[in-house]
Scaffold this motif. Structure first.
Motif, PDB file in Angstrom:
ATOM      1  N   ASN A  57       9.871  -3.084   5.477  1.00 15.25           N
ATOM      2  CA  ASN A  57       9.430  -4.440   5.852  1.00 15.25           C
ATOM      3  C   ASN A  57       8.941  -4.901   4.264  1.00 15.25           C
ATOM      4  N   PHE A  58       8.988  -4.515   3.365  1.00 11.39           N
ATOM      5  CA  PHE A  58       8.500  -5.177   2.265  1.00 11.39           C
ATOM      6  C   PHE A  58       9.372  -5.996   1.581  1.00 11.39           C
ATOM      7  N   ASP A  59       8.977  -7.176   1.456  1.00  7.39           N
ATOM      8  CA  ASP A  59       9.646  -8.233   0.736  1.00  7.39           C
ATOM      9  C   ASP A  59       9.943  -8.245  -0.878  1.00  7.39           C
ATOM     10  N   VAL A  60      11.174  -7.961  -1.150  1.00  7.04           N
ATOM     11  CA  VAL A  60      11.329  -7.539  -2.517  1.00  7.04           C
ATOM     12  C   VAL A  60      11.726  -8.818  -3.199  1.00  7.04           C
ATOM     13  N   SER A  61      11.620 -10.167  -2.714  1.00  9.10           N
ATOM     14  CA  SER A  61      11.772 -11.261  -3.425  1.00  9.10           C
ATOM     15  C   SER A  61      10.435 -11.621  -4.379  1.00  9.10           C
ATOM     16  N   MET A  62       9.336 -10.817  -4.058  1.00  8.39           N
ATOM     17  CA  MET A  62       8.121 -11.389  -4.888  1.00  8.39           C
ATOM     18  C   MET A  62       8.439 -10.641  -6.191  1.00  8.39           C
ATOM     19  N   PRO A  63       8.585  -9.277  -6.290  1.00  6.54           N
ATOM     20  CA  PRO A  63       8.726  -8.633  -7.561  1.00  6.54           C
ATOM     21  C   PRO A  63       9.815  -9.229  -8.311  1.00  6.54           C
ATOM     22  N   LEU A  64      10.867  -9.643  -7.822  1.00  5.36           N
ATOM     23  CA  LEU A  64      11.806 -10.389  -8.522  1.00  5.36           C
ATOM     24  C   LEU A  64      11.429 -11.675  -9.189  1.00  5.36           C
ATOM     25  N   LEU A  65      10.802 -12.423  -8.504  1.00  4.96           N
ATOM     26  CA  LEU A  65      10.189 -13.645  -8.908  1.00  4.96           C
ATOM     27  C   LEU A  65       9.271 -13.418 -10.016  1.00  4.96           C
ATOM     28  N   ALA A  66       8.399 -12.560  -9.841  1.00  8.08           N
ATOM     29  CA  ALA A  66       7.469 -12.022 -10.780  1.00  8.08           C
ATOM     30  C   ALA A  66       8.040 -11.526 -12.036  1.00  8.08           C
ATOM     31  N   PHE A  67       9.229 -10.944 -12.031  1.00  9.90           N
ATOM     32  CA  PHE A  67       9.767 -10.439 -13.102  1.00  9.90           C
ATOM     33  C   PHE A  67      10.332 -11.677 -13.916  1.00  9.90           C
ATOM     34  N   GLU A  68      10.886 -12.577 -13.285  1.00  7.56           N
ATOM     35  CA  GLU A  68      11.446 -13.756 -14.211  1.00  7.56           C
ATOM     36  C   GLU A  68      10.165 -14.434 -14.741  1.00  7.56           C
ATOM     37  N   LEU A  69       9.080 -14.518 -13.921  1.00  7.57           N
ATOM     38  CA  LEU A  69       8.052 -15.222 -14.582  1.00  7.57           C
ATOM     39  C   LEU A  69       7.485 -14.203 -15.607  1.00  7.57           C
ATOM     40  N   VAL A  88      23.788 -11.351  -1.348  1.00 10.04           N
ATOM     41  CA  VAL A  88      22.647 -11.457  -2.315  1.00 10.04           C
ATOM     42  C   VAL A  88      21.594 -12.332  -1.852  1.00 10.04           C
ATOM     43  N   SER A  89      21.689 -13.341  -1.299  1.00  8.60           N
ATOM     44  CA  SER A  89      20.893 -14.244  -0.724  1.00  8.60           C
ATOM     45  C   SER A  89      19.907 -13.774   0.377  1.00  8.60           C
ATOM     46  N   ASN A  90      20.306 -12.558   1.007  1.00  3.79           N
ATOM     47  CA  ASN A  90      19.704 -11.708   2.086  1.00  3.79           C
ATOM     48  C   ASN A  90      18.514 -11.286   1.448  1.00  3.79           C
ATOM     49  N   ILE A  91      18.308 -10.988   0.205  1.00  5.33           N
ATOM     50  CA  ILE A  91      17.386 -10.034  -0.396  1.00  5.33           C
ATOM     51  C   ILE A  91      15.956 -10.943  -0.503  1.00  5.33           C
ATOM     52  N   SER A  92      16.172 -12.126  -0.293  1.00  4.83           N
ATOM     53  CA  SER A  92      14.735 -13.043  -0.542  1.00  4.83           C
ATOM     54  C   SER A  92      14.694 -13.842   0.718  1.00  4.83           C
ATOM     55  N   GLY A  93      13.390 -13.920   1.185  1.00  9.38           N
ATOM     56  CA  GLY A  93      13.242 -14.519   2.324  1.00  9.38           C
ATOM     57  C   GLY A  93      12.716 -15.897   2.030  1.00  9.38           C
ATOM     58  N   ALA A  94      12.474 -16.519   0.825  1.00  5.97           N
ATOM     59  CA  ALA A  94      12.070 -17.435   0.252  1.00  5.97           C
ATOM     60  C   ALA A  94      13.059 -18.161  -0.638  1.00  5.97           C
ATOM     61  N   GLU A  95      12.974 -19.425  -1.015  1.00  3.65           N
ATOM     62  CA  GLU A  95      13.717 -20.006  -2.057  1.00  3.65           C
ATOM     63  C   GLU A  95      13.203 -19.812  -3.446  1.00  3.65           C
ATOM     64  N   SER A  96      14.048 -19.443  -4.295  1.00  6.88           N
ATOM     65  CA  SER A  96      13.173 -19.165  -5.455  1.00  6.88           C
ATOM     66  C   SER A  96      12.720 -20.407  -6.269  1.00  6.88           C
ATOM     67  N   PRO A  97      11.325 -20.271  -6.554  1.00  7.37           N
ATOM     68  CA  PRO A  97      10.649 -21.629  -7.086  1.00  7.37           C
ATOM     69  C   PRO A  97      11.199 -21.741  -8.695  1.00  7.37           C
ATOM     70  N   ILE A  98      12.070 -20.814  -9.270  1.00  5.19           N
ATOM     71  CA  ILE A  98      12.133 -21.016 -10.782  1.00  5.19           C
ATOM     72  C   ILE A  98      13.195 -21.915 -10.854  1.00  5.19           C
ATOM     73  N   SER A  99      13.212 -22.996 -11.958  1.00  5.57           N
ATOM     74  CA  SER A  99      14.172 -23.651 -12.136  1.00  5.57           C
ATOM     75  C   SER A  99      15.478 -23.041 -12.967  1.00  5.57           C
ATOM     76  N   THR A 100      16.775 -23.222 -12.422  1.00 11.46           N
ATOM     77  CA  THR A 100      17.694 -22.996 -13.111  1.00 11.46           C
ATOM     78  C   THR A 100      18.594 -23.682 -14.357  1.00 11.46           C
ATOM     79  N   GLN A 101      17.729 -25.006 -14.581  1.00 11.10           N
ATOM     80  CA  GLN A 101      18.407 -25.933 -15.551  1.00 11.10           C
ATOM     81  C   GLN A 101      17.892 -25.521 -17.066  1.00 11.10           C
ATOM     82  N   VAL A 102      18.887 -25.278 -17.826  1.00 16.25           N
ATOM     83  CA  VAL A 102      18.834 -25.118 -19.317  1.00 16.25           C
ATOM     84  C   VAL A 102      18.705 -26.244 -20.160  1.00 16.25           C
ATOM     85  N   PRO A 103      17.746 -26.707 -20.821  1.00 16.48           N
ATOM     86  CA  PRO A 103      17.536 -27.954 -21.435  1.00 16.48           C
ATOM     87  C   PRO A 103      18.871 -27.792 -22.544  1.00 16.48           C
TER      88      PRO A 103
END
Length: 947
Positions: free
Chosen positions: A621-633, A680-695
Motif C-alpha cells: 500500500n506504499f505510494d511510490v510516487s513520493m520517493p520518485l518526486l523526492a529523487f527528482e528534487l 506508467v501513470s498508474n504508479i503515482s497517485g498524484a500529479e507531479s509538481p515538478i515542471s518539465t519546461q526547459v529554459p
C-alpha cells in the motif's frame, strides 16, 4: 610657407586620435590663421591645408576619423553665413563634393551627404538668383539621389541630411522640392522592408522637423498617422524612434499624439513590450510611459490625490497588462515622494474595497475623498471585483520594487518610514485574511465552478502580492501577519485544504526562519519517502542548531505531498519570495544538510521497490510516487547547490546520481516481463509538481575539450555487466525505473541548458542507458515515457557541443516503432526540435541522421516506401527521422546539400553507400514539388548532381 605646411602635416597626423578640446583648439587655429594671414599665405593655407582636410573628411574610412576631421572644419561650416567663408567653401568643395556624392564607395557618399547638409546651398555669394536656384536644384537632386541609393547606409545618411537642410531652409526651398524630399522619406523610407535602420532614420528625420521647424507642422500633420503604424514594427529601434516622435508631437501645439496613434493602440503596444525579456519592458515601454504620464497620473496644483487614484483605477480596469508595465516604469518619471504617496493611496483603495465588501460598513468614498458624482468608482472599489483587486496589488508591488533601492539610500529615510507606517500593524493582516478566505466563502455559497475557480486564482495572486510587500519590511512591523501565517499553516497541516503553503513559508524564510521551515518540510516528507525501508537502513537523526546557536525546531507538520510541492516550487520558482527562500536554503548549512539527508533516502526507497518482497505484506500500500518526486528534487537541489557555489563544473554528487541510475535502475529496464503493456501513470497517485519546461539556453561556444568520439564508448559488453536477478523483477518495478530515468534526463538537460559543464562525463553515462532501447521486446508504453526525456537531453547536448553521438545511438538501437504510434510522434518531435535550432546545430543533426540512415537502410527501402507503408506496420526509428527531415523545408535543403557534398567527393574519398544517397536524391526530387521556395533550391542541387 614651409612652416605652415609642416605645422599642418603635424596637426593632421594627430587629428584622428585627438581629444575633443584639442580638436576645438586646432579648428580655432586654422580659422584665425586663415583670416589674419596675407593673400599669399592664405592661398597656401587654402590649397595645402584646408583643401587637404576637406578631401580627408570626404574620404576617411573610419567614422571616428571622419568625425574628428569634420570637427576641425566646424568653424568654417558654421560660419557659412559670412560671404567671405561662403566663398571659400564654394571654391574648395565644388571640385570634390559633387564627385564624392556619386562615388562608387558608399562610405564616401555617406561622408559627402553630411558635408552637403553643413554647406548647403554651396553657392557663390556674388551669384545672381538664377545661380542660387541652380545650386538649390542641384543639391536637391543630389539629396533625392542619396535617398534612392541602393546602400541602406547612404539612404540613412541622406534622410538625416535632408531633415537638417529642411530644418534650416524650409522657407527658402521651393515647395516642390520639399514635397519630393518628404515623399521619399515618409512614403518610401518609412516602409523600407530591407532595412530597419532606414525606417528608423525616416522617423527620426520627421522628429527633428517637429522639434525645431514650426513651419513644417502644417504639412506633417496629415502625414504623421502613416508613421504611427510603425509603433508595431518588429525592430525595437524603429519602435523607439516612433515613441520619441510621439513625445515630440506631445510638445507640439496644434497636433495631438492620440490623433497620430490612438490611446488604445498605445496601451496595447505597452502591454506587448512588457512581454519581452526586459524586466521593465525596455526603452520603448519607458518612452510610452512618459507619453501617457499626464493621462493616467496627472500632476499640478489643481490635481488632488483622488483624481490620481481615479485615473489609476481606470487604467487598471481598462487594460491591466498595460498598467503593470506603465507602473514598472513610473519611477523614471516621478519623484520618490510621489511614488510613495501613490503606493499608500492604492493601499487605501484595497482597504476601502474590503470594507465595501462588508454590508455593515460602506465608507470607502469618504476614506478616499473621491468625488460624489463618480458613479463607476463604487463598482471598482469592491473586493468582489477580484480582477481589479489583483491589478491594484500587483501595481503596489511593482511600484515598491522599482524604488526599493532608492529607499535604502541616505536621505530617503522619510519616504521609507512613511511606507512602513502605512503597511504596519493590522493593515496587511486584514487584507490577507479577507482574500485568503474569499474562495471558501464562494464555495459555501455554491457559486458557479468557473467563477469560483477564476476568483480563487485571482485571490491567490492578491495574497502573493501582499506577502511580497510584507517581505520588504522587518517582521516586527507586521507581527500580526507573521502570527496569522504561522497559525494558517498549522491549521492547513492539521485539517487539510487546498492552500498553497509555498509562498507563506518562503516569507518566513525571508524573515529568518529558514532552519525551522526546512526542518518542518523534511520531517513531513521523511515517512512517505522512507516508508518501505527498515529502521536499520535509515540514518540516525541528530538535533541541529541554526544560526545564533539556536536549535532548529519543527513548527508544523503537513502531508508529504504538500511539503514536496512546496519544496518543488521553492527550487523552481521565479517569484522573489521563492528565490529568497531558495537562497536561504542554499546559504544555511543546517537546512541544506537536513533536506539533503531526507531526499537522499529516496534512492534507497526506490531500490527497495525493485525487490520482489516489496509487493508482499505491508509495503503493497506504499505510494511510490513520493520517493520518485523526492529523487527528482534531490537531483535538482544538487544542481542548485553546485550553481550557487559559483562552480558550473559537474560535481561528484551529480555524477554519483547518474552512476546510481546506471548501476541500480537501468538493469531493471533491461528485464523483459511476459505480462502485457505497462501504464506508467498508474504508479503515482498524484500529479507531479515538478515542471518539465526547459529554459532556452544561453549561446555557448563548443568546448574543444569535450569532443566526443564513438570509439571512446563501447556499450556492447555493458549488457553482460549487470548482476540483477531478472527472474524476480516485476513490471511495476520497471515502471518505477522508467520514471526515475526520465527524471534524471530532465534535470540533466536543465543543467546543460543553464550553462552547466561536464558534457563528456554526462555522455559517458548516457551511452550506457542506450541498451534499454536496444531490446526489441522493450515495452513500448515505457518507451513512450522514456524517449521524450532522453530526446530532450539529446537536443541539449547537441546545442552545447554539436556532437550527435547520442542521436545516432538512439536512432540505431531504438526498437522499430509502429506507424502512427506515440513513439513515432515523439521521434518526429525530437527531429523538429533539432531542425528549429540554429543552422550549425541543424547541419550537425541532418548529417548524423543521414549517416545512420546510410548504414541502416537500403535503397530498396526508399524505393518501395509507399508500398511498405501499406504492407508493414513498423519502421526503423532512423526511417522516421529521415522522413521528417525530408518533409521539413530547411531540413530538406540541408539534406540535399549534404548528399551533394558526399557524392561530389566520391572520386577522391569514395563512399560505401553511393547508391543509397543517389536514391535519396531521387526521393528529394519527388518531395520538393510541394516544398515551395525550399523545393526550388533542392531541385537545383539535385539536378546539378544527377547530371
Amino acid at each position: 610657407e614651409s612652416l605652415a605646411i609642416d605645422l599642418h602635416r603635424s596637426i593632421r597626423t594627430q587629428i584622428p586620435q585627438a581629444k575633443k578640446y584639442l580638436l576645438e583648439s586646432y579648428s580655432d587655429i586654422y580659422l584665425k590663421v586663415w583670416k589674419e594671414s596675407t593673400d599669399e599665405i592664405r592661398k597656401i593655407i587654402e590649397e595645402q591645408a584646408l583643401q587637404d582636410l576637406m578631401y580627408a573628411v570626404l574620404h576617411f574610412e573610419k567614422a571616428s576619423s571622419v568625425k574628428a576631421a569634420r570637427a576641425t572644419l566646424t568653424p568654417f561650416h558654421q560660419g557659412r553665413k559670412s560671404p567671405e567663408i561662403e566663398e571659400l567653401l564654394y571654391r574648395m568643395y565644388s571640385p570634390i563634393l559633387w564627385r564624392a556624392l556619386n562615388a562608387a564607395n558608399p562610405l564616401v557618399r555617406v561622408n559627402a551627404s553630411a558635408i552637403l547638409a553643413e554647406t548647403f546651398p554651396l553657392r557663390k555669394p556674388s551669384g545672381n538668383n538664377a545661380h542660387v536656384e541652380e545650386c538649390i536644384e542641384r543639391a536637391t537632386d543630389a539629396l533625392q539621389s542619396l535617398l534612392r541609393d541602393s546602400d541602406p547606409r547612404v539612404r540613412t545618411a541622406g534622410a538625416d541630411a535632408s531633415a537638417r537642410i529642411l530644418l534650416d531652409f524650409w522657407t527658402a526651398l521651393p515647395s516642390e522640392s520639399i514635397r519630393r524630399l518628404l515623399n521619399e522619406i515618409i512614403t518610401k523610407h518609412a516602409s523600407d522592408a530591407s532595412s530597419s535602420v532606414v525606417r528608423a532614420s525616416a522617423v527620426s528625420a520627421v522628429t527633428l522637423l517637429l522639434k525645431s521647424c514650426r513651419h513644417s507642422h502644417a504639412v506633417l500633420r496629415s502625414l504623421l498617422p502613416s508613421l504611427g503604424n510603425l509603433l508595431h514594427d518588429k525592430s525595437e529601434r524603429v519602435r523607439l524612434s516612433v515613441a520619441h516622435m510621439l513625445l515630440a508631437v506631445k510638445n507640439t501645439k496644434g497636433i495631438k499624439f492620440y490623433h497620430v496613434v490612438p490611446v488604445q493602440t498605445l496601451l496595447t503596444r505597452l502591454a506587448v513590450e512588457g512581454e519581452g525579456h526586459h524586466p521593465t519592458g525596455g526603452p520603448v515601454a519607458s518612452a510610452l510611459t512618459g507619453l501617457l504620464l499626464n493621462s493616467y497620473f496627472p500632476q499640478g496644483e489643481n490635481i488632488t490625490g483622488a483624481i490620481q487614484v481615479q485615473r489609476t483605477l481606470h487604467l487598471l480596469s481598462f487594460n491591466p497588462k498595460a498598467a503593470v508595465v506603465f507602473y514598472k516604469n513610473l519611477y523614471a518619471h516621478l519623484s520618490l515622494n510621489s511614488i510613495s504617496k501613490l503606493i499608500t493611496m492604492l493601499l487605501k483603495c484595497l482597504r476601502a474595497a474590503v470594507r465595501a465588501d462588508q454590508p455593515s460598513d460602506n465608507k470607502q468614498i469618504d476614506l478616499l475623498r473621491l468625488p460624489d458624482d463618480n458613479t463607476s468608482l463604487g463598482t471598482l472599489l469592491t473586493a468582489s471585483n477580484t480582477t481589479v483587486m489583483e491589478s491594484i496589488t500587483e501595481t503596489i508591488c511593482c511600484l515598491w520594487v522599482s524604488i526599493c533601492d532608492k529607499l535604502d539610500e541616505p536621505g530617503n529615510e522619510a519616504c521609507k518610514n512613511f511606507l512602513f507606517e502605512a503597511f504596519s500593524g493590522e493593515a496587511l493582516t486584514v487584507l490577507y485574511a479577507h482574500f485568503e478566505n474569499k474562495p471558501s466563502f464562494l464555495y459555501d455559497n455554491q457559486a458557479g465552478d468557473e467563477v469560483t475557480k477564476v476568483t480563487e486564482t485571482e485571490c491567490s495572486k492578491i495574497c502573493s502580492g501582499l506577502l511580497r510587500c510584507a517581505a520588504m519590511m522587518p517582521e516586527k512591523n507586521v507581527s500580526s501577519l507573521s502570527q496569522h501565517i504561522k497559525s494558517t499553516i498549522s491549521d492547513v497541516a492539521q485539517k487539510g485544504g487546498c492552500l498553497d503553503i509555498s509562498l507563506p513559508i518562503s516569507l518566513l524564510c525571508v524573515w529568518g526562519h529558514t532552519e525551522d521551515i526546512f526542518m518542518s518540510l523534511a520531517s513531513s516528507m521523511r515517512s512517505s519517502i522512507s516508508g518501505p525501508l527498515k529502521a536499520s537502513h535509515l540514518p540516525r537523526t541528530k538535533r541541529t542548531k541554526g544560526k545564533d546557536n539556536k536549535e532548529a525546531k519543527i513548527i508544523f507538520d503537513c502531508s508529504a505531498l504538500r511539503a514536496a510541492k512546496a519544496l518543488s516550487k521553492i527550487l523552481n520558482g521565479s517569484d522573489s519570495l521563492l528565490v529568497g527562500a531558495r537562497e536561504g536554503l542554499l546559504r544555511s548549512e543546517v537546512s541544506l544538510k537536513v533536506v539533503e539527508k531526507v531526499l537522499e533516502e529516496s534512492m534507497l526507497s526506490i531500490e527497495e521497490t525493485f525487490k520482489p518482497t516489496f509487493y508482499k505484506g505491508s509495503s503493497e500500500n506504499f505510494d511510490v510516487s513520493m520517493p520518485l518526486l523526492a529523487f527528482e528534487l534531490y537531483m535538482r537541489l544538487s544542481m542548485h547547490k553546485n550553481g550557487y557555489q559559483g562552480d558550473m563544473e559537474l560535481n561528484s554528487n551529480l555524477h554519483d546520481l547518474m552512476q546510481w541510475i546506471t548501476s541500480k535502475v537501468l538493469p531493471v529496464l533491461l528485464y523483459v516481463h511476459p505480462l502485457g503493456d505497462l501504464n506508467v501513470s498508474n504508479i503515482s497517485g498524484a500529479e507531479s509538481p515538478i515542471s518539465t519546461q526547459v529554459p532556452e539556453p544561453a549561446r555557448r561556444m563548443p568546448d574543444s575539450n569535450s569532443a566526443l568520439s564513438s570509439d571512446r564508448f563501447s556499450s556492447n559488453s555493458f549488457l553482460h555487466s549487470f548482476t540483477l536477478d531478472y527472474d524476480n523483477v516485476s513490471p511495476y518495478s520497471q515502471a518505477v525505473a522508467v520514471v526515475a530515468v526520465k527524471s534524471a534526463c530532465i534535470v540533466i538537460s536543465e543543467w546543460l541548458a543553464v550553462g552547466g559543464k561536464g558534457v563528456y562525463e554526462i555522455v559517458t553515462e548516457l551511452l550506457k542507458w542506450i541498451p534499454a532501447l536496444r531490446r526489441r521486446t522493450f515495452d513500448l508504453n515505457i518507451a513512450s515515457e522514456f524517449i521524450p526525456a532522453y530526446g530532450r537531453l539529446i537536443v541539449q547536448v547537441i546545442k552545447t557541443t554539436r556532437d550527435c553521438m547520442l542521436l545516432k545511438e538512439l536512432l540505431t538501437h531504438c526498437a522499430p516503432v509502429e506507424s502512427g504510434s506515440n513513439e513515432e510522434k515523439q521521434i518526429q518531435e525530437i527531429v523538429l526540435s533539432l531542425l528549429s535550432c540554429q543552422t550549425i546545430y541543424r547541419e550537425a543533426a541532418v548529417s548524423a541522421i543521414l549517416e545512420v540512415a546510410t548504414s541502416a537502410l537500403s535503397p530498396s527501402f526508399l524505393q518501395n516506401e509507399n508500398e511498405s507503408k501499406s504492407s508493414e506496420l513498423e519502421f526503423p526509428a532512423v526511417h522516421v527521422a529521415l522522413s521528417q527531415v525530408m518533409h521539413n523545408g530547411p531540413g530538406i535543403v540541408l539534406l540535399a546539400r549534404k548528399i551533394s557534398l558526399n557524392l561530389s567527393q566520391r572520386d577522391s574519398d569514395g563512399i560505401d553507400d553511393e547508391s543509397f544517397q543517389q536514391c535519396c536524391l531521387q526521393t528529394l526530387l519527388k518531395e520538393s514539388a510541394t516544398m515551395g521556395k525550399y523545393g526550388v533550391e533542392v531541385r537545383e542541387i539535385c539536378n546539378q548532381i544527377l547530371k
